[in-house]
Design a protein around this motif. Structure first.
Motif, PDB file in Angstrom:
ATOM      1  N   LYS A  77       4.020  -1.520  -6.833  1.00 43.90           N
ATOM      2  CA  LYS A  77       4.117  -0.906  -8.159  1.00 43.90           C
ATOM      3  C   LYS A  77       4.759   0.478  -8.076  1.00 43.90           C
ATOM      4  N   ILE A  78       4.322   1.285  -7.112  1.00 44.29           N
ATOM      5  CA  ILE A  78       4.892   2.631  -6.949  1.00 44.29           C
ATOM      6  C   ILE A  78       6.373   2.542  -6.575  1.00 44.29           C
ATOM      7  N   ALA A  79       6.709   1.628  -5.659  1.00 45.56           N
ATOM      8  CA  ALA A  79       8.108   1.467  -5.255  1.00 45.56           C
ATOM      9  C   ALA A  79       8.977   1.095  -6.456  1.00 45.56           C
ATOM     10  N   ALA A  80       8.529   0.152  -7.251  1.00 47.64           N
ATOM     11  CA  ALA A  80       9.300  -0.274  -8.415  1.00 47.64           C
ATOM     12  C   ALA A  80       9.427   0.857  -9.434  1.00 47.64           C
ATOM     13  N   LEU A  81       8.359   1.587  -9.632  1.00 46.14           N
ATOM     14  CA  LEU A  81       8.368   2.687 -10.597  1.00 46.14           C
ATOM     15  C   LEU A  81       9.381   3.753 -10.202  1.00 46.14           C
ATOM     16  N   LEU A  82       9.484   4.006  -8.888  1.00 48.92           N
ATOM     17  CA  LEU A  82      10.398   5.032  -8.397  1.00 48.92           C
ATOM     18  C   LEU A  82      11.809   4.503  -8.141  1.00 48.92           C
ATOM     19  N   GLY A  83      11.975   3.183  -8.189  1.00 45.65           N
ATOM     20  CA  GLY A  83      13.297   2.594  -7.984  1.00 45.65           C
ATOM     21  C   GLY A  83      13.669   2.416  -6.528  1.00 45.65           C
ATOM     22  N   PHE A  84      12.673   2.211  -5.654  1.00 48.99           N
ATOM     23  CA  PHE A  84      12.932   2.031  -4.228  1.00 48.99           C
ATOM     24  C   PHE A  84      12.546   0.624  -3.771  1.00 48.99           C
ATOM     25  N   GLU A  85      13.018   0.272  -2.582  1.00 46.39           N
ATOM     26  CA  GLU A  85      12.725  -1.051  -2.040  1.00 46.39           C
ATOM     27  C   GLU A  85      11.258  -1.206  -1.654  1.00 46.39           C
ATOM     28  N   ALA A  86      10.654  -0.143  -1.155  1.00 45.28           N
ATOM     29  CA  ALA A  86       9.306  -0.263  -0.607  1.00 45.28           C
ATOM     30  C   ALA A  86       8.571   1.066  -0.718  1.00 45.28           C
ATOM     31  N   ALA A  87       7.258   0.988  -0.599  1.00 44.38           N
ATOM     32  CA  ALA A  87       6.408   2.175  -0.534  1.00 44.38           C
ATOM     33  C   ALA A  87       5.205   1.846   0.329  1.00 44.38           C
ATOM     34  N   VAL A  88       4.623   2.876   0.951  1.00 43.38           N
ATOM     35  CA  VAL A  88       3.458   2.666   1.801  1.00 43.38           C
ATOM     36  C   VAL A  88       2.473   3.804   1.589  1.00 43.38           C
ATOM     37  N   PHE A  89       1.202   3.460   1.623  1.00 41.10           N
ATOM     38  CA  PHE A  89       0.131   4.433   1.490  1.00 41.10           C
ATOM     39  C   PHE A  89       0.015   5.259   2.769  1.00 41.10           C
ATOM     40  N   CYS A  90      -0.300   6.539   2.620  1.00 40.60           N
ATOM     41  CA  CYS A  90      -0.623   7.396   3.758  1.00 40.60           C
ATOM     42  C   CYS A  90      -1.847   8.221   3.395  1.00 40.60           C
ATOM     43  N   ILE A 124     -12.246  -6.671  -6.882  1.00 43.13           N
ATOM     44  CA  ILE A 124     -11.524  -6.003  -5.807  1.00 43.13           C
ATOM     45  C   ILE A 124     -12.200  -6.244  -4.463  1.00 43.13           C
ATOM     46  N   GLU A 125     -11.373  -6.556  -3.466  1.00 39.15           N
ATOM     47  CA  GLU A 125     -11.833  -6.669  -2.083  1.00 39.15           C
ATOM     48  C   GLU A 125     -11.257  -5.501  -1.284  1.00 39.15           C
ATOM     49  N   HIS A 126     -11.945  -5.130  -0.177  1.00 34.03           N
ATOM     50  CA  HIS A 126     -11.395  -4.130   0.727  1.00 34.03           C
ATOM     51  C   HIS A 126     -10.101  -4.635   1.362  1.00 34.03           C
ATOM     52  N   ASP A 127      -9.183  -3.705   1.607  1.00 34.87           N
ATOM     53  CA  ASP A 127      -8.096  -3.996   2.529  1.00 34.87           C
ATOM     54  C   ASP A 127      -8.643  -3.870   3.956  1.00 34.87           C
ATOM     55  N   VAL A 128      -7.916  -4.398   4.904  1.00 32.05           N
ATOM     56  CA  VAL A 128      -8.248  -4.217   6.316  1.00 32.05           C
ATOM     57  C   VAL A 128      -7.010  -3.645   6.995  1.00 32.05           C
ATOM     58  N   TYR A 129      -7.108  -2.386   7.389  1.00 36.12           N
ATOM     59  CA  TYR A 129      -5.975  -1.675   7.988  1.00 36.12           C
ATOM     60  C   TYR A 129      -4.699  -1.777   7.135  1.00 36.12           C
ATOM     61  N   GLY A 130      -4.876  -1.661   5.823  1.00 39.03           N
ATOM     62  CA  GLY A 130      -3.731  -1.643   4.925  1.00 39.03           C
ATOM     63  C   GLY A 130      -3.260  -2.995   4.442  1.00 39.03           C
ATOM     64  N   ASN A 131      -3.910  -4.070   4.886  1.00 34.76           N
ATOM     65  CA  ASN A 131      -3.561  -5.414   4.422  1.00 34.76           C
ATOM     66  C   ASN A 131      -4.584  -5.871   3.390  1.00 34.76           C
ATOM     67  N   GLY A 132      -4.108  -6.111   2.187  1.00 35.96           N
ATOM     68  CA  GLY A 132      -4.992  -6.528   1.098  1.00 35.96           C
ATOM     69  C   GLY A 132      -4.228  -6.517  -0.208  1.00 35.96           C
ATOM     70  N   GLU A 133      -4.653  -7.334  -1.137  1.00 36.17           N
ATOM     71  CA  GLU A 133      -3.917  -7.504  -2.380  1.00 36.17           C
ATOM     72  C   GLU A 133      -3.850  -6.208  -3.184  1.00 36.17           C
ATOM     73  N   LEU A 134      -4.959  -5.495  -3.293  1.00 33.88           N
ATOM     74  CA  LEU A 134      -4.967  -4.288  -4.120  1.00 33.88           C
ATOM     75  C   LEU A 134      -3.961  -3.257  -3.607  1.00 33.88           C
ATOM     76  N   ILE A 135      -4.072  -2.890  -2.344  1.00 34.26           N
ATOM     77  CA  ILE A 135      -3.212  -1.816  -1.824  1.00 34.26           C
ATOM     78  C   ILE A 135      -1.754  -2.243  -1.800  1.00 34.26           C
ATOM     79  N   GLN A 136      -1.486  -3.487  -1.429  1.00 35.91           N
ATOM     80  CA  GLN A 136      -0.094  -3.912  -1.331  1.00 35.91           C
ATOM     81  C   GLN A 136       0.551  -4.075  -2.705  1.00 35.91           C
ATOM     82  N   SER A 137      -0.217  -4.505  -3.679  1.00 35.71           N
ATOM     83  CA  SER A 137       0.337  -4.593  -5.037  1.00 35.71           C
ATOM     84  C   SER A 137       0.563  -3.195  -5.615  1.00 35.71           C
ATOM     85  N   PHE A 138      -0.308  -2.249  -5.257  1.00 38.75           N
ATOM     86  CA  PHE A 138      -0.128  -0.874  -5.740  1.00 38.75           C
ATOM     87  C   PHE A 138       1.085  -0.229  -5.067  1.00 38.75           C
ATOM     88  N   GLU A 139       1.282  -0.503  -3.780  1.00 36.44           N
ATOM     89  CA  GLU A 139       2.485  -0.015  -3.098  1.00 36.44           C
ATOM     90  C   GLU A 139       3.742  -0.566  -3.765  1.00 36.44           C
TER      91      GLU A 139
END
Length: 363
Positions: free
Chosen positions: A55-68, A38-53
């Motif tokens: 994953k959450i969007a797909a799980l909930l049935g939405f187009e997109a999701a974002v961390f807050c 795992i590498e750090h994201d930088v201001y929300g850009n990074g493979e880990l956080i974006q792939s997790f976003e």
């Protein structure tokens, strides 16, 4: 104030998941990061956080999701945007909404949106409650399950009627899904089926999931992008989100897989409590892996009983307890997690027997 050292000495613990000290949590996070490169994201850009976003969007049935960074920022931002899109029309919320009860009037003092209290404080609101509002609404916020009233949820048919009502009137339907994973086990339906018909959904990354903090907001690409920009404007643009995402992602699948077990254990506890009618339970039947237990003693007496059972018998029954509506009564919330799964049926029944005996005994 809860004494963590006293809890650690107990062999039978009722509430929540096993508490882990910072060193244990951070060691587990470090090992997971090493194993998964795992590498750090930088201001929300990074493979880990974006792939997790994703994953959450797909799980909930939405187009997109974002961390807050927090659920508080997530929800008022989503509802503010929904209200603004409809000429500032007010938002309908249940009287026990987190926004009313815990967020220090931020929706008013920060000028986010006007809010209307809808429905009975002790029951989920209904489509009839919404129908009775003469005003045009900008949004409806619905918590699933409703924590402040024992984890109650609308019936499935009522929930579908609320969705249809909002859709027919062009009202944005937002879900406070802080404990959506828990509600899914109670409804016996996939989270995407529950979320279908909502325009946006907030989910927590730390409550039942057990992460360090943070939240996700799911919705359309456009809505999520706008909300993300407002998170930045409100101070949510931390340079590294990775600690929060790692803490959630490394145990996310296991936690969701365990939710039906937590719910089944809650049902067992509910049945075991029938032997002790002086302990009143809300709701009338479990709808998620949480219950409110109402006691025939004052808050001070309840705390004294809790601490005595911990010291003398190694039993920890609850963390916080609140004053009841009636004199000499109190109540506490019980979230059923790993701790109660680890206790045997005999341990649970024996603990309840001791607790009930202490409630009956003179102060």
């Amino acid at each position: 104030m809860t004494d963590p050292t006293l809890i650690r000495r107990c062999h039978t613990v009722f509430p929540g998941h096993r508490a882990r000290r910072p060193a244990e949590i951070y060691a587990a996070m470090a090992a997971w990061c090493e194993a998964n490169d795992i590498e750090h994201d930088v201001y929300g850009n990074g493979e880990l956080i974006q792939s997790f976003e994703r994953k959450i969007a797909a799980l909930l049935g939405f187009e997109a999701a974002v961390f807050c960074i927090s659920g508080t920022m997530t929800q008022v931002t989503a509802l503010r945007l929904a209200s603004q899109d409809r000429a500032g029309a007010p938002v309908a919320l249940h009287p026990t909404s987190h926004i009313f009860v815990h967020e220090r009037s931020n929706h008013e003092l920060l000028g986010h949106f006007a809010a209307l209290r809808v429905g009975d404080p002790q029951r989920p609101f209904t489509v009839a409650d919404l129908d009775a509002i003469p005003d045009r609404l900008g949004a409806v916020g619905l918590e699933l399950p409703m924590r402040e009233i024992g984890g109650q949820v609308p019936s499935w048919n009522e929930l579908e009627a609320i969705k249809a009502h909002c859709k027919a009137r062009g009202v944005h339907l937002h879900m406070d899904g802080a404990r959506l994973w828990e509600a899914a086990a109670g409804y016996g339906k996939p989270v995407a089926e529950i979320a279908s018909g909502f325009d946006s959904v907030y989910v927590s990354l730390y409550k039942g999931v057990g992460g360090l903090g943070g939240a996700m907001l799911a919705g359309s690409h456009d809505f999520v992008a706008r909300a993300s920009e407002w998170f930045r404007r409100q101070g949510g643009n931390v340079i590294h989100r990775s600690p929060y995402v790692v803490a959630a992602a490394m145990q996310f699948d296991a936690r969701l897989k365990a939710m039906p077990e937590y719910f089944s254990r809650t049902q067992f506890l509910y049945e075991a409590l029938r032997a002790h009618p002086q302990i009143r339970v809300n709701p009338a039947r479990p709808a998620a892996n949480m219950l409110h237990l109402h006691l025939p003693v004052s808050r001070e007496r309840a705390l004294a009983i809790r601490d005595a059972l911990a010291e003398e018998h190694g039993i920890w029954l609850f963390n916080r307890v609140s004053h009841g509506v009636l004199p000499e009564t109190s109540w506490f919330e019980l979230y059923v997690g790993d701790n109660l799964l680890a206790a045997s049926d005999e341990q649970v029944r024996a603990a309840l027997e001791r607790f009930a005996a202490a409630l009956r005994a003179p102060a």
